[in-house]
Design a protein around this motif. Structure first.
Motif, PDB file in Angstrom:
ATOM      1  N   ALA A   7      49.629  72.232  67.179  1.00  0.00           N
ATOM      2  CA  ALA A   7      49.773  70.670  67.019  1.00  0.00           C
ATOM      3  C   ALA A   7      51.266  70.477  65.488  1.00  0.00           C
ATOM      4  O   ALA A   7      51.869  71.173  65.517  1.00  0.00           O
ATOM      5  N   LEU A   8      52.079  68.784  65.878  1.00  0.00           N
ATOM      6  CA  LEU A   8      53.920  68.361  65.158  1.00  0.00           C
ATOM      7  C   LEU A   8      54.187  69.887  65.233  1.00  0.00           C
ATOM      8  O   LEU A   8      55.542  70.369  64.607  1.00  0.00           O
ATOM      9  N   LYS A   9      54.377  70.731  67.007  1.00  0.00           N
ATOM     10  CA  LYS A   9      55.767  71.507  67.003  1.00  0.00           C
ATOM     11  C   LYS A   9      57.249  71.206  66.806  1.00  0.00           C
ATOM     12  O   LYS A   9      58.011  71.731  66.277  1.00  0.00           O
ATOM     13  N   THR A  10      56.820  69.844  67.740  1.00  0.00           N
ATOM     14  CA  THR A  10      58.452  69.273  66.957  1.00  0.00           C
ATOM     15  C   THR A  10      58.756  68.879  65.979  1.00  0.00           C
ATOM     16  O   THR A  10      59.987  69.139  65.236  1.00  0.00           O
ATOM     17  N   TRP A  11      58.010  68.531  65.115  1.00  0.00           N
ATOM     18  CA  TRP A  11      58.468  68.250  63.954  1.00  0.00           C
ATOM     19  C   TRP A  11      58.812  69.559  62.812  1.00  0.00           C
ATOM     20  O   TRP A  11      59.883  69.958  62.050  1.00  0.00           O
ATOM     21  N   THR A  12      58.015  70.969  63.447  1.00  0.00           N
ATOM     22  CA  THR A  12      58.496  72.217  62.683  1.00  0.00           C
ATOM     23  C   THR A  12      59.916  72.255  63.176  1.00  0.00           C
ATOM     24  O   THR A  12      60.351  73.188  62.424  1.00  0.00           O
ATOM     25  N   VAL A  13      59.513  72.287  64.149  1.00  0.00           N
ATOM     26  CA  VAL A  13      61.221  72.813  64.448  1.00  0.00           C
ATOM     27  C   VAL A  13      62.137  72.324  64.002  1.00  0.00           C
ATOM     28  O   VAL A  13      63.279  73.113  63.425  1.00  0.00           O
ATOM     29  N   LEU A  14      62.223  71.190  64.013  1.00  0.00           N
ATOM     30  CA  LEU A  14      63.433  69.747  63.786  1.00  0.00           C
ATOM     31  C   LEU A  14      63.012  70.398  61.757  1.00  0.00           C
ATOM     32  O   LEU A  14      64.689  70.098  61.807  1.00  0.00           O
ATOM     33  N   ALA A  53      72.354  69.046  45.552  1.00  0.00           N
ATOM     34  CA  ALA A  53      71.845  70.584  46.807  1.00  0.00           C
ATOM     35  C   ALA A  53      71.147  71.306  46.915  1.00  0.00           C
ATOM     36  O   ALA A  53      70.898  71.421  47.845  1.00  0.00           O
ATOM     37  N   SER A  54      70.529  71.931  45.617  1.00  0.00           N
ATOM     38  CA  SER A  54      69.033  72.763  45.649  1.00  0.00           C
ATOM     39  C   SER A  54      67.923  72.096  46.323  1.00  0.00           C
ATOM     40  O   SER A  54      67.342  72.539  46.336  1.00  0.00           O
ATOM     41  N   LEU A  55      68.153  70.695  45.370  1.00  0.00           N
ATOM     42  CA  LEU A  55      66.627  70.005  45.129  1.00  0.00           C
ATOM     43  C   LEU A  55      66.445  69.949  47.559  1.00  0.00           C
ATOM     44  O   LEU A  55      65.383  69.546  47.519  1.00  0.00           O
ATOM     45  N   LEU A  56      67.445  69.362  48.310  1.00  0.00           N
ATOM     46  CA  LEU A  56      67.283  69.125  49.407  1.00  0.00           C
ATOM     47  C   LEU A  56      66.745  70.128  49.954  1.00  0.00           C
ATOM     48  O   LEU A  56      65.833  69.791  50.962  1.00  0.00           O
ATOM     49  N   PRO A  57      67.331  71.044  50.542  1.00  0.00           N
ATOM     50  CA  PRO A  57      66.113  72.100  51.254  1.00  0.00           C
ATOM     51  C   PRO A  57      65.172  72.205  50.727  1.00  0.00           C
ATOM     52  O   PRO A  57      64.434  73.125  51.408  1.00  0.00           O
ATOM     53  N   TRP A  58      65.049  72.128  49.446  1.00  0.00           N
ATOM     54  CA  TRP A  58      63.424  72.378  49.005  1.00  0.00           C
ATOM     55  C   TRP A  58      62.188  71.400  49.023  1.00  0.00           C
ATOM     56  O   TRP A  58      61.713  71.962  49.475  1.00  0.00           O
ATOM     57  N   LEU A  59      63.302  70.028  49.111  1.00  0.00           N
ATOM     58  CA  LEU A  59      62.669  69.290  49.930  1.00  0.00           C
ATOM     59  C   LEU A  59      61.551  69.183  51.553  1.00  0.00           C
ATOM     60  O   LEU A  59      60.926  69.242  51.464  1.00  0.00           O
ATOM     61  N   ALA A  60      62.943  69.654  52.160  1.00  0.00           N
ATOM     62  CA  ALA A  60      62.846  70.248  53.681  1.00  0.00           C
ATOM     63  C   ALA A  60      62.007  71.188  53.931  1.00  0.00           C
ATOM     64  O   ALA A  60      61.057  71.244  54.971  1.00  0.00           O
ATOM     65  N   GLY A  61      61.865  72.560  53.061  1.00  0.00           N
ATOM     66  CA  GLY A  61      61.864  73.426  53.094  1.00  0.00           C
ATOM     67  C   GLY A  61      59.889  73.115  52.955  1.00  0.00           C
ATOM     68  O   GLY A  61      58.823  73.899  53.096  1.00  0.00           O
ATOM     69  N   ALA A  62      59.596  72.132  51.900  1.00  0.00           N
ATOM     70  CA  ALA A  62      57.572  72.181  51.549  1.00  0.00           C
ATOM     71  C   ALA A  62      57.156  71.243  52.547  1.00  0.00           C
ATOM     72  O   ALA A  62      56.426  71.874  52.858  1.00  0.00           O
ATOM     73  N   ALA A  63      58.371  70.678  53.118  1.00  0.00           N
ATOM     74  CA  ALA A  63      57.498  69.751  54.372  1.00  0.00           C
ATOM     75  C   ALA A  63      57.215  70.827  55.485  1.00  0.00           C
ATOM     76  O   ALA A  63      56.433  70.625  56.381  1.00  0.00           O
ATOM     77  N   LEU A  64      58.234  71.971  56.070  1.00  0.00           N
ATOM     78  CA  LEU A  64      58.463  73.051  56.849  1.00  0.00           C
ATOM     79  C   LEU A  64      56.992  73.786  56.784  1.00  0.00           C
ATOM     80  O   LEU A  64      56.895  74.068  57.902  1.00  0.00           O
ATOM     81  N   LEU A  65      56.852  74.124  55.260  1.00  0.00           N
ATOM     82  CA  LEU A  65      56.223  75.002  55.097  1.00  0.00           C
ATOM     83  C   LEU A  65      54.772  74.721  55.751  1.00  0.00           C
ATOM     84  O   LEU A  65      53.416  75.021  56.215  1.00  0.00           O
ATOM     85  N   HIS A  66      54.724  73.431  55.417  1.00  0.00           N
ATOM     86  CA  HIS A  66      53.448  72.785  55.248  1.00  0.00           C
ATOM     87  C   HIS A  66      52.891  72.196  57.084  1.00  0.00           C
ATOM     88  O   HIS A  66      51.860  72.871  57.514  1.00  0.00           O
ATOM     89  N   SER A  67      54.315  71.633  57.149  1.00  0.00           N
ATOM     90  CA  SER A  67      54.193  71.420  58.761  1.00  0.00           C
ATOM     91  C   SER A  67      53.643  73.004  60.222  1.00  0.00           C
ATOM     92  O   SER A  67      53.021  72.920  60.978  1.00  0.00           O
ATOM     93  N   ALA A  68      54.307  73.947  59.484  1.00  0.00           N
ATOM     94  CA  ALA A  68      54.128  75.119  60.494  1.00  0.00           C
ATOM     95  C   ALA A  68      52.485  75.368  59.984  1.00  0.00           C
ATOM     96  O   ALA A  68      51.908  76.377  61.174  1.00  0.00           O
ATOM     97  N   ILE A  69      51.875  75.236  58.724  1.00  0.00           N
ATOM     98  CA  ILE A  69      50.565  75.749  58.876  1.00  0.00           C
ATOM     99  C   ILE A  69      49.326  74.812  60.447  1.00  0.00           C
ATOM    100  O   ILE A  69      48.785  75.174  60.497  1.00  0.00           O
ATOM    101  N   VAL A  70      49.856  73.308  60.596  1.00  0.00           N
ATOM    102  CA  VAL A  70      49.538  72.876  61.630  1.00  0.00           C
ATOM    103  C   VAL A  70      49.636  73.017  63.110  1.00  0.00           C
ATOM    104  O   VAL A  70      48.652  73.295  63.826  1.00  0.00           O
ATOM    105  N   VAL A  71      50.793  73.638  62.661  1.00  0.00           N
ATOM    106  CA  VAL A  71      51.181  74.830  64.510  1.00  0.00           C
ATOM    107  C   VAL A  71      49.772  75.760  64.633  1.00  0.00           C
ATOM    108  O   VAL A  71      49.409  76.054  65.354  1.00  0.00           O
TER     109      VAL A  71
END
Length: 653
Positions: free
Chosen positions: A270-277, A247-265
């Protein structure tokens, strides 16, 4: 009197959260500037009220106020002060107050440091945070009041769970909650963006520091919990794929993806929908962890509560917050049209691949964690999903992720050539192949540890290659390269450190694949040989602590006749809780741990579990390096300061 003041402060915070959830959002909707301007003051007021409540709770535990049922259940006069105070959040009720306090701190930070935000966006973000706080404050007041009185007053408390009376567990929950609750801010930014119908580079710049801070704190929290499990539980392991660990690993994985996606925004819009999701998903995983720990559906050493009514309340909050956010996403996501266009082989394409793989691993862990509960609830079938499933299912997804992590930073934005990036990584590939060859052929390591060492070398050398390529080593003079390195943005150094830290952790994981252990029964003076070392039991004696007694073994470890170290594992007895715990003794030289655990005594012999764990410290050193990389990136002013809003973007799309 202090408990009543604390209870009143919670009620006041709940009232302020209600106003905070309604007034600023309404003001942003109708364009009422005075209503929007009230948002920072309401956030600060809620912070003061929750801080007062938490201070009252700490006071009750510090003085051992046995008229408060929470103190009676979780404290004792004989406990050291550190564990009295940590007992305030080492239980369900107190941990929820800490959760809301950190949420209020986040709201106060948005109010204090978000003055460069557009007024309407700041008002909506603070309003969403108030709405989240309102639900959890109501949950505390109506189902989990930490200030309930007991009469007549108890003579003394029952004591904190002995396995939680440890410095690691004293600081583990605050760090973990800073990560969990930090994603509430990115969630609030996502909901505010959906309400406004606009996501741009400035929005990505505002979201990224919060995603980075939350991910860094969550990394530290997970690492500290893993380290505690390693030395306190006495199993010789560090991660057991326990559902609460997952349960602690799940938000860590999603947060790592969010961090990289926000860089693209931020860089390419780009990747706006991805980042919000992903911002919604990261907070959803945080709430899911809160539900699993407190619902009673799990039986774990990490669980706080087993009251189904509390679980239903949290499940309702999860459905309202996450379900409402996804409904809003479905309604408004069409407005978040991307501007930046990029080729599949590009920095953006590598980050998309990174997100797909991270989310795939998240899906595997989520299914493996939840499916046994659903199978029991719906089918009446009890199944167990353990390490063999998780290791086998995640490895094929982790392999391409690791391979792409070193290549991605070498690619250009918008359009790049894969062959050119690989040419700049030739020596990293050669080094990784050499490490694998030495581990597999020369040292005779099993297949998977050898591959792990090669992957670790690939990430470490890839991070070095990223920095050397940026500063122009071998393409310019040494002096010029040094000047470039000195002027390289701290965010670039931080990203390289983050990737290198994961490489260090993978090296530690691979080393644990070479671990050896033995379960032996020794009498004083007897010796056992393990991993080239002589382990001699010298004596077993009684010792007394502040609120426990123990049997302590003295184990001398020698090699080739020379003493290496002396270990003193213990088996403690806590009379108040009437519970035994093990205290592992560990000797480390950074490259390996010599580890001993004491069990029961039988017929004058002590049962000992002995381990030699190569590279084990690297697991947590790598986590520290990753968090350090996040902190270094966060210290870069360009990461924290808002990007200017594009012209013509002052009104919603």
């Amino acid at each position: 009197m202090i408990p009543e003041l604390g209870h009143f402060a919670l009620a006041l915070a709940c009232a302020l959260a209600l106003f905070q959830a309604v007034v600023p959002v309404w003001g942003a909707h109708v364009g009422a500037s005075r209503a929007m301007a009230a948002a920072p003051a309401l956030a600060v007021g809620q912070l003061i009220a929750v801080g007062a409540a938490f201070g009252a709770l700490l006071w009750c535990f510090a003085v051992n106020d046995t008229t408060v049922s929470n103190v009676v259940a979780n404290s004792h006069s004989a406990k050291p002060l550190l564990y009295k105070l940590s007992g305030a959040w080492g239980n369900h009720e107190g941990s929820m107050v800490l959760w809301v306090l950190i949420l209020a701190l986040c709201g106060g930070a948005v109010a204090g440091f978000g003055r460069n935000l557009p007024t309407s966006l700041q008002a909506r973000v603070i309003g969403v945070l108030g709405f989240i706080a309102l639900g959890f404050l109501a949950f505390i007041i109506f189902t989990s009041n930490p200030f309930d009185r007991v009469w007549p007053a108890a003579v003394d408390g029952n004591g904190l769970n002995p396995i939680l009376q440890d410095p690691g567990l004293a600081f583990h929950p605050p760090l973990l909650y800073l990560g969990y609750v930090g994603y509430a801010v990115t969630f609030a930014f996502a909901v505010a963006a959906l309400l406004e119908g606009r996501v741009d580079a400035a929005w990505g710049r505002w979201v990224r520091p919060w995603a980075l801070a939350a991910w860094s704190f969550l990394t530290l929290g997970i690492a500290l919990g893993s380290w505690w499990a390693y030395y306190e539980l006495g199993w010789g392991g560090f991660w057991f794929w326990d559902p609460v660990e997952n349960a602690s690993l799940l938000p860590w994985l999603a947060g790592a993806a969010l961090l990289h996606s926000a860089i693209v925004v931020e860089k390419r819009e780009a990747l706006k929908t991805w980042t919000v999701l992903l911002a919604i998903l990261a907070f959803a995983m945080s709430l899911l962890g809160t539900f699993l720990v407190r619902s009673g559906v799990l039986n774990s050493v990490h669980s706080f509560a087993s009251d189904p009514s509390r679980g239903v309340f949290i499940l309702a909050l999860l459905m309202v917050y996450v379900g409402g956010a996804f409904a809003l996403f479905a309604w408004r996501a069409g407005r978040l049209s991307p501007i930046g266009i990029f080729a599949p082989v590009s920095r953006e394409g590598a980050l998309v691949l990174n997100n797909l793989l991270l989310c795939s691993i998240l899906a595997v862990v989520l299914v493996g964690t939840l499916y046994p509960m659903f199978a029991d609830l719906i089918l009446g079938v009890k199944i167990s999903v353990g390490p063999p499933f998780f290791n086998t299912a995640t490895a094929p997804l982790a392999a391409p992720l690791i391979a792409a992590m070193a290549v991605g930073p070498m690619l250009s934005w918008k359009r790049a050539g894969l062959w050119g990036a690989l040419q700049r990584l030739w020596w990293a590939m050669l080094g990784a192949f050499g490490v694998w060859l030495v581990a597999q052929i020369v040292l005779g390591a099993p297949v998977w540890p050898a591959i792990g060492f090669g992957a670790a070398a690939w990430l470490l050398l890839g991070a070095v290659a990223d920095v050397t390529d940026r500063v122009g080593v071998f393409r310019t003079s040494a002096r010029n390269a040094f000047n470039r390195a000195r002027n390289l943005p701290r965010a670039a150094w931080g990203a390289a450190l983050g990737h290198a830290g994961l490489g260090v952790t993978i090296a530690g994981l691979a080393g644990m694949g070479l671990a050896t252990d033995a379960l032996v029964s020794l009498r004083p003076g007897e010796t056992h040989r393990l991993a080239g070392y002589e382990w001699r039991l010298d004596e077993v004696r009684d010792v007394v602590g502040p609120n426990w007694s123990a049997r302590r073994a003295t184990v001398t470890i020698s090699r080739d006749g020379a003493v290496v170290t002396v270990l003193e594992p213990e088996r403690r007895w806590f009379p108040v809780a009437r519970m035994n715990t093990t205290e592992a003794a560990i000797h480390t030289n950074v490259f390996q741990d010599l580890y001993a655990v004491m069990g029961d005594e039988r017929d004058g012999a002590a049962v000992l579990r002995l381990h030699r764990n190569p590279m084990a410290p690297w697991i947590w050193i790598g986590a520290l390096v990753m968090a350090l990389g996040g902190g270094l990136s966060l210290s870069d002013r360009r990461t924290r300061v808002s990007a200017p809003a594009p012209k013509g973007a002052t009104s919603p799309a």
